[in-house]
Design a protein around this motif. Structure first.
Motif, PDB file in Angstrom:
ATOM      1  N   ALA A 352       7.198  65.805  24.440  1.00 19.52           N
ATOM      2  CA  ALA A 352       6.453  64.716  24.553  1.00 19.52           C
ATOM      3  C   ALA A 352       6.399  64.223  25.963  1.00 19.52           C
ATOM      4  O   ALA A 352       5.174  63.595  26.391  1.00 19.52           O
ATOM      5  CB  ALA A 352       7.627  63.727  23.783  1.00 19.52           C
ATOM      6  N   LYS A 353       7.111  64.369  26.703  1.00 20.27           N
ATOM      7  CA  LYS A 353       7.148  64.008  28.273  1.00 20.27           C
ATOM      8  C   LYS A 353       6.070  64.764  28.941  1.00 20.27           C
ATOM      9  O   LYS A 353       5.086  64.144  29.479  1.00 20.27           O
ATOM     10  CB  LYS A 353       8.358  64.300  29.195  1.00 20.27           C
ATOM     11  CG  LYS A 353       9.604  63.240  28.703  1.00 20.27           C
ATOM     12  CD  LYS A 353      10.598  63.773  29.596  1.00 20.27           C
ATOM     13  CE  LYS A 353      12.019  62.811  29.320  1.00 20.27           C
ATOM     14  NZ  LYS A 353      13.071  62.968  30.289  1.00 20.27           N
ATOM     15  N   ALA A 354       5.858  65.892  28.808  1.00 18.36           N
ATOM     16  CA  ALA A 354       4.992  66.755  29.213  1.00 18.36           C
ATOM     17  C   ALA A 354       3.521  66.397  29.021  1.00 18.36           C
ATOM     18  O   ALA A 354       2.398  66.341  29.522  1.00 18.36           O
ATOM     19  CB  ALA A 354       5.119  68.255  29.131  1.00 18.36           C
ATOM     20  N   ALA A 355       3.424  66.142  27.390  1.00 22.60           N
ATOM     21  CA  ALA A 355       2.162  65.506  26.986  1.00 22.60           C
ATOM     22  C   ALA A 355       1.733  64.163  27.577  1.00 22.60           C
ATOM     23  O   ALA A 355       0.393  64.056  27.928  1.00 22.60           O
ATOM     24  CB  ALA A 355       2.354  65.509  25.461  1.00 22.60           C
ATOM     25  N   ILE A 356       2.508  63.310  27.740  1.00 22.80           N
ATOM     26  CA  ILE A 356       2.290  62.105  28.359  1.00 22.80           C
ATOM     27  C   ILE A 356       1.823  62.201  29.695  1.00 22.80           C
ATOM     28  O   ILE A 356       0.888  61.850  30.178  1.00 22.80           O
ATOM     29  CB  ILE A 356       3.375  60.955  28.245  1.00 22.80           C
ATOM     30  CG1 ILE A 356       3.670  60.567  26.722  1.00 22.80           C
ATOM     31  CG2 ILE A 356       3.086  59.833  28.935  1.00 22.80           C
ATOM     32  CD1 ILE A 356       4.891  60.090  26.394  1.00 22.80           C
ATOM     33  N   VAL A 357       2.602  62.986  30.534  1.00 18.97           N
ATOM     34  CA  VAL A 357       2.220  63.460  31.816  1.00 18.97           C
ATOM     35  C   VAL A 357       0.991  64.051  32.078  1.00 18.97           C
ATOM     36  O   VAL A 357       0.125  63.673  32.986  1.00 18.97           O
ATOM     37  CB  VAL A 357       3.492  63.874  32.444  1.00 18.97           C
ATOM     38  CG1 VAL A 357       3.193  64.196  33.894  1.00 18.97           C
ATOM     39  CG2 VAL A 357       4.768  63.338  32.608  1.00 18.97           C
ATOM     40  N   SER A 358       0.663  64.777  31.011  1.00 18.70           N
ATOM     41  CA  SER A 358      -0.679  65.613  31.389  1.00 18.70           C
ATOM     42  C   SER A 358      -1.771  64.684  31.102  1.00 18.70           C
ATOM     43  O   SER A 358      -2.737  64.799  31.934  1.00 18.70           O
ATOM     44  CB  SER A 358      -0.808  66.701  30.234  1.00 18.70           C
ATOM     45  OG  SER A 358      -2.124  67.405  30.296  1.00 18.70           O
ATOM     46  N   SER A 359      -1.611  63.649  30.321  1.00 11.89           N
ATOM     47  CA  SER A 359      -2.689  62.786  30.116  1.00 11.89           C
ATOM     48  C   SER A 359      -2.906  61.826  31.213  1.00 11.89           C
ATOM     49  O   SER A 359      -4.120  61.369  31.636  1.00 11.89           O
ATOM     50  CB  SER A 359      -2.427  61.908  28.823  1.00 11.89           C
ATOM     51  OG  SER A 359      -3.321  60.970  28.428  1.00 11.89           O
ATOM     52  N   LEU A 360      -1.788  61.286  31.635  1.00 13.07           N
ATOM     53  CA  LEU A 360      -1.847  60.544  32.808  1.00 13.07           C
ATOM     54  C   LEU A 360      -2.339  61.309  34.003  1.00 13.07           C
ATOM     55  O   LEU A 360      -2.916  60.426  35.077  1.00 13.07           O
ATOM     56  CB  LEU A 360      -0.215  59.875  33.275  1.00 13.07           C
ATOM     57  CG  LEU A 360       0.178  58.917  32.262  1.00 13.07           C
ATOM     58  CD1 LEU A 360       1.534  58.839  32.366  1.00 13.07           C
ATOM     59  CD2 LEU A 360      -0.552  57.358  32.442  1.00 13.07           C
ATOM     60  N   ARG A 361      -2.138  62.398  34.132  1.00 16.50           N
ATOM     61  CA  ARG A 361      -2.443  63.068  35.546  1.00 16.50           C
ATOM     62  C   ARG A 361      -4.442  63.118  35.394  1.00 16.50           C
ATOM     63  O   ARG A 361      -5.031  63.177  36.435  1.00 16.50           O
ATOM     64  CB  ARG A 361      -2.031  64.569  35.338  1.00 16.50           C
ATOM     65  CG  ARG A 361      -0.580  64.581  36.183  1.00 16.50           C
ATOM     66  CD  ARG A 361      -0.276  66.077  36.640  1.00 16.50           C
ATOM     67  NE  ARG A 361       1.012  66.166  36.875  1.00 16.50           N
ATOM     68  CZ  ARG A 361       1.873  67.131  36.376  1.00 16.50           C
ATOM     69  NH1 ARG A 361       1.458  67.421  35.098  1.00 16.50           N
ATOM     70  NH2 ARG A 361       2.961  66.986  36.698  1.00 16.50           N
ATOM     71  N   SER A 362      -4.770  63.095  34.180  1.00 12.98           N
ATOM     72  CA  SER A 362      -6.336  63.166  34.273  1.00 12.98           C
ATOM     73  C   SER A 362      -6.935  61.592  34.452  1.00 12.98           C
ATOM     74  O   SER A 362      -8.083  61.579  34.834  1.00 12.98           O
ATOM     75  CB  SER A 362      -6.751  63.609  32.700  1.00 12.98           C
ATOM     76  OG  SER A 362      -6.284  62.542  31.768  1.00 12.98           O
ATOM     77  N   THR A 363      -6.175  60.725  34.534  1.00 10.10           N
ATOM     78  CA  THR A 363      -6.614  59.397  34.975  1.00 10.10           C
ATOM     79  C   THR A 363      -7.507  59.210  36.238  1.00 10.10           C
ATOM     80  O   THR A 363      -8.574  58.621  36.189  1.00 10.10           O
ATOM     81  CB  THR A 363      -5.409  58.444  35.058  1.00 10.10           C
ATOM     82  OG1 THR A 363      -4.666  58.337  33.958  1.00 10.10           O
ATOM     83  CG2 THR A 363      -5.849  57.232  35.333  1.00 10.10           C
ATOM     84  N   HIS A 364      -7.028  59.969  37.183  1.00 15.50           N
ATOM     85  CA  HIS A 364      -7.887  60.096  38.505  1.00 15.50           C
ATOM     86  C   HIS A 364      -8.882  61.201  38.264  1.00 15.50           C
ATOM     87  O   HIS A 364      -9.137  61.609  39.621  1.00 15.50           O
ATOM     88  CB  HIS A 364      -6.947  60.197  39.575  1.00 15.50           C
ATOM     89  CG  HIS A 364      -5.944  59.043  39.938  1.00 15.50           C
ATOM     90  ND1 HIS A 364      -5.147  58.879  40.901  1.00 15.50           N
ATOM     91  CD2 HIS A 364      -6.274  57.573  39.367  1.00 15.50           C
ATOM     92  CE1 HIS A 364      -4.667  57.565  40.917  1.00 15.50           C
ATOM     93  NE2 HIS A 364      -5.366  56.968  39.916  1.00 15.50           N
TER      94      HIS A 364
END
Length: 421
Positions: A352-364
């Protein structure tokens, strides 16, 4: 780096300086409290503005002007963020660094944005009737297409029932009958009042200095007669008596939606834990709902959960056979109870953490995604940069997830079934 500048009372410019991209972007948004009367007008407005100006009177002329600006683009921007709705325009354009010697793009782009926003043709105290009637048909078609997608239809019906005493239950685009009733005079009156009284949020992404962007925007802003009042702060969900609602339509597959409330919004320190909890429960292919209800028990064709963090609402939705409703509800509640009891494996938590972090990394990854994240965060009250958000998610413990899960309470259940059921 983010910098925020107050240009005029009620007018805020946010600049995210970033030189990695060949493209930049600029958004202009009028921000208003979500209301049933304003929603369809706000949804219609930007598409009418994009139909033509006095100097560029039709779509062809507008396209030619954008081509002259090195293939720039302008698109309507309508958002619902908690208690607020925004309406405006989003501009994408090539950065000045990549233009031919002596050419500039940012300045002329802002000048054209001003033209689109303020130099539109009028007739009898309203927008051009042909523009308004054409875009009304397009908007009604968009609303109807959402209704034809029964998953979206069921979700909207559940939220409308659950949030009937809260602004979050108001359809973002309005109802077809409301759109049909809008006149050119109504729309222009609404727009004129919005330009005067609504807070304005501007967001720029690119390498230009914030003060230089501000100076380029002042000719536009100087034409506005501003008298804006501050918006009321975002509020948590306003509860009313929930319960069970079913509806019959000509559908071949049942749609089950369950709406839960939580006091945890994106303005709460417990927000990262709730986001992780939602992902453990139902957001993704490693979630409890997907792995158990769909993969192991074959109770549904699709299932997942979504967290509306501005209001503190978690929605579980599933596509099922009509006779699987009771079993699906019971098993869904059982999976939530497992989260509340701490029955969460290390693998589930880390996935779950990895999925959220992966999505946030794509923000930039693009100017558009940067604008979308920060502009929405500013309106919702989320005070976390993507980097801070990722760090907070990584630090979430199982006990915090359990505590977040324990705040959830079932409020409303909606089931869409076939006409003969």
């Amino acid at each position: 780096m983010m910098q925020t500048i107050s240009l005029l009372p009620g007018v805020t410019l946010r600049c995210f300086r970033d030189s990695r991209f060949k493209q930049g972007c600029l958004s202009f948004q009028l921000v208003q409290p979500m209301s049933g009367a304003a929603a369809p007008r706000n949804a219609l407005l930007p598409t009418v503005l994009l139909r033509g100006t006095r100097a560029h009177p039709d779509l062809r002329a507008i396209t030619q002007r954008l081509d002259e600006l090195y293939g720039a683009s302008v698109s309507p921007l309508v958002r619902r963020v908690g208690d607020y709705q925004t309406t405006g325009l989003y501009c994408g354009f090539m950065d000045d660094r990549f233009a031919l010697p002596g050419d500039r793009v940012l300045g002329p782009m802002i000048a054209f944005l001003q033209e689109l926003l303020l130099d539109f043709p009028q007739e009898n105290g309203g927008f051009l009737p042909a523009f308004v009637e054409s875009e009304k048909k397009n908007l009604i078609s968009t609303i109807e297409s959402e209704r034809n997608d029964k998953r979206i239809y069921a979700m909207n019906r559940m939220l409308k029932t659950m949030c009937r005493e809260d602004s979050f239950g108001i359809p973002r685009l309005g109802e077809p009958a409301q759109v049909a009733a809008i006149t050119p005079e109504d729309l222009l009156s609404h727009y004129s009042l919005s330009l005067t009284a609504s807070p304005i949020q501007l967001f720029y992404v690119g390498p230009a200095q914030p003060q230089a962007v501000a100076e380029l925007l002042m000719p536009l802003l100087s034409r506005l007669d501003r008298n804006a009042a501050p918006l009321a702060p975002q509020s948590a969900f306003r509860p009313c008596r929930g319960g069970y609602v079913s509806e019959r339509l000509d559908v071949s597959q049942g749609k089950l939606c369950m709406g839960f409330t939580t006091p945890i919004t994106c303005r709460d320190p417990r927000f990262p834990a709730m986001q992780v909890m939602n992902t453990v429960l139902g957001a993704g292919m490693t979630s409890k709902l997907f792995m158990n209800l769909r993969e192991k028990l074959s109770l549904c064709y699709s299932i997942g959960s979504s967290y509306h963090s501005s209001k503190g609402i978690v929605v579980l939705s599933a596509g099922i056979d009509f006779d699987k409703e009771a079993l699906t509800r019971e098993e869904s509640l059982r999976q939530l109870a497992a989260c509340q009891a701490g029955d969460i494996t290390d693998r589930e938590l880390e996935a779950a953490k990895a999925a959220i972090v992966s999505s946030l990394r794509s923000t930039h990854d693009s100017p558009g995604s940067i604008e979308g994240y920060y502009a929405t965060a500013a309106l919702s009250g989320l005070d976390l940069s993507p980097q801070q958000y990722m760090a907070a998610v990584e630090a979430v413990t199982k006990d915090q997830v359990v505590a977040a899960a324990s705040t959830l309470s079932l409020d409303t259940t909606y089931f869409l079934k076939g006409e003969s059921q």
